[in-house]
Design a protein around this motif. Structure first.
Motif, PDB file in Angstrom:
ATOM      1  N   ASP A 207     -57.561 -21.830  31.562  1.00 15.08           N
ATOM      2  CA  ASP A 207     -57.658 -21.783  33.022  1.00 15.08           C
ATOM      3  C   ASP A 207     -57.114 -23.048  33.689  1.00 15.08           C
ATOM      4  O   ASP A 207     -57.051 -23.124  34.914  1.00 15.08           O
ATOM      5  CB  ASP A 207     -59.103 -21.529  33.460  1.00 15.08           C
ATOM      6  CG  ASP A 207     -60.086 -22.599  32.970  1.00 15.08           C
ATOM      7  OD1 ASP A 207     -59.637 -23.620  32.395  1.00 15.08           O
ATOM      8  OD2 ASP A 207     -61.300 -22.416  33.151  1.00 15.08           O
ATOM      9  N   GLU A 208     -56.706 -24.035  32.887  1.00 16.95           N
ATOM     10  CA  GLU A 208     -56.110 -25.250  33.446  1.00 16.95           C
ATOM     11  C   GLU A 208     -54.585 -25.151  33.540  1.00 16.95           C
ATOM     12  O   GLU A 208     -53.944 -26.006  34.164  1.00 16.95           O
ATOM     13  CB  GLU A 208     -56.466 -26.463  32.570  1.00 16.95           C
ATOM     14  CG  GLU A 208     -57.939 -26.800  32.556  1.00 16.95           C
ATOM     15  CD  GLU A 208     -58.262 -27.951  31.630  1.00 16.95           C
ATOM     16  OE1 GLU A 208     -59.089 -28.799  32.006  1.00 16.95           O
ATOM     17  OE2 GLU A 208     -57.691 -28.018  30.520  1.00 16.95           O
TER      18      GLU A 208
ATOM     19  N   GLN B  99     -51.081 -22.773  34.315  1.00 17.48           N
ATOM     20  CA  GLN B  99     -50.451 -21.578  34.875  1.00 17.48           C
ATOM     21  C   GLN B  99     -49.138 -21.355  34.141  1.00 17.48           C
ATOM     22  O   GLN B  99     -48.232 -22.184  34.188  1.00 17.48           O
ATOM     23  CB  GLN B  99     -50.180 -21.745  36.370  1.00 17.48           C
ATOM     24  CG  GLN B  99     -49.483 -20.527  36.987  1.00 17.48           C
ATOM     25  CD  GLN B  99     -49.038 -20.766  38.417  1.00 17.48           C
ATOM     26  OE1 GLN B  99     -49.231 -21.855  38.969  1.00 17.48           O
ATOM     27  NE2 GLN B  99     -48.440 -19.754  39.024  1.00 17.48           N
TER      28      GLN B  99
END
Length: 215
Positions: free
Chosen positions: A200-201, A203
């Motif tokens: 989730d850190e 993209q």
């Protein structure tokens, strides 16, 4: 069937591609307000033939959608319409080093590819972008100044070379998805340490599917 209004169609295609009218104006070699005036003020009344052809190749559509008169006599004799696709080159670079900040994702040029080759690779033209590599962390696979073709199709992250955004910095790295919920951003140059972070850190912008550069 009634032909679409070329001004409305141009706006639809630009929005779908995420390209501004000013960037598209520069693509055809005109001043930044050229297509804005064409769409909003009707001046010029129709696109110049060369400009229309360039935009049609960029979007991967038939020129008739942008105002070309339909030529019934020649249509049946054309064995290979839409032979070439112009993939937009973005102004920003992606770092293969210590990190480079993105400078906006505006197209300033295009790289032309065979439509048949793109189909053979299973690539969707509207999901492709070309970006320049900056730095040496991916040597010898990717070198500083290489041009890479990035497939932005939405797919689950997997191992392979990708363009990613980490803390607002664009990087090109090899993904290692070996640990659940984690990802390793690996450099091919052994001088650079791998970066470990949570999924989730990061993209994932897209997968690198082709490269080109100087010999």
């Amino acid at each position: 069937m009634e032909s679409p209004d070329p001004r409305e169609r141009l706006l639809q295609l630009a929005e779908r591609r995420g390209a501004s009218l000013s960037a598209l104006s520069r693509l055809v070699g005109k001043n930044p307000s050229y297509l804005q005036q064409f769409v909003r003020k009707g001046s010029p009344r129709k696109l110049e033939e060369q400009d229309r052809a360039t935009l049609a190749r960029f979007f991967g559509v038939d020129e008739e959608q942008l105002g070309k008169s339909k030529d019934i006599s020649s249509a049946s004799n054309d064995p290979a319409p839409q032979t070439w696709i112009d993939v937009p080159r973005l102004m920003q670079g992606v770092s293969a080093g210590h990190g480079a900040m993105g400078e906006g994702e505006h197209a300033f040029d295009a790289v032309r590819f065979s439509a048949r080759w793109l189909r053979s690779m299973g690539l969707e033209p509207r999901m492709l972008s070309a970006i320049t590599v900056q730095g040496d962390s991916m040597e010898p696979t990717l070198r500083d100044g290489d041009e890479i073709l990035v497939d932005r199709s939405l797919r689950p992250p997997r191992d392979g070379i990708h363009v990613v955004r980490l803390d607002d910095i664009l990087l090109v790295k090899r993904l290692d998805m070996g640990r659940a919920g984690m990802v390793m951003l690996v450099s091919d140059n052994a001088a650079y340490r791998a970066i470990e972070c949570r999924l989730d850190e990061v993209q994932v912008i897209g997968r690198v599917v082709w490269k080109g550069g100087r010999i």
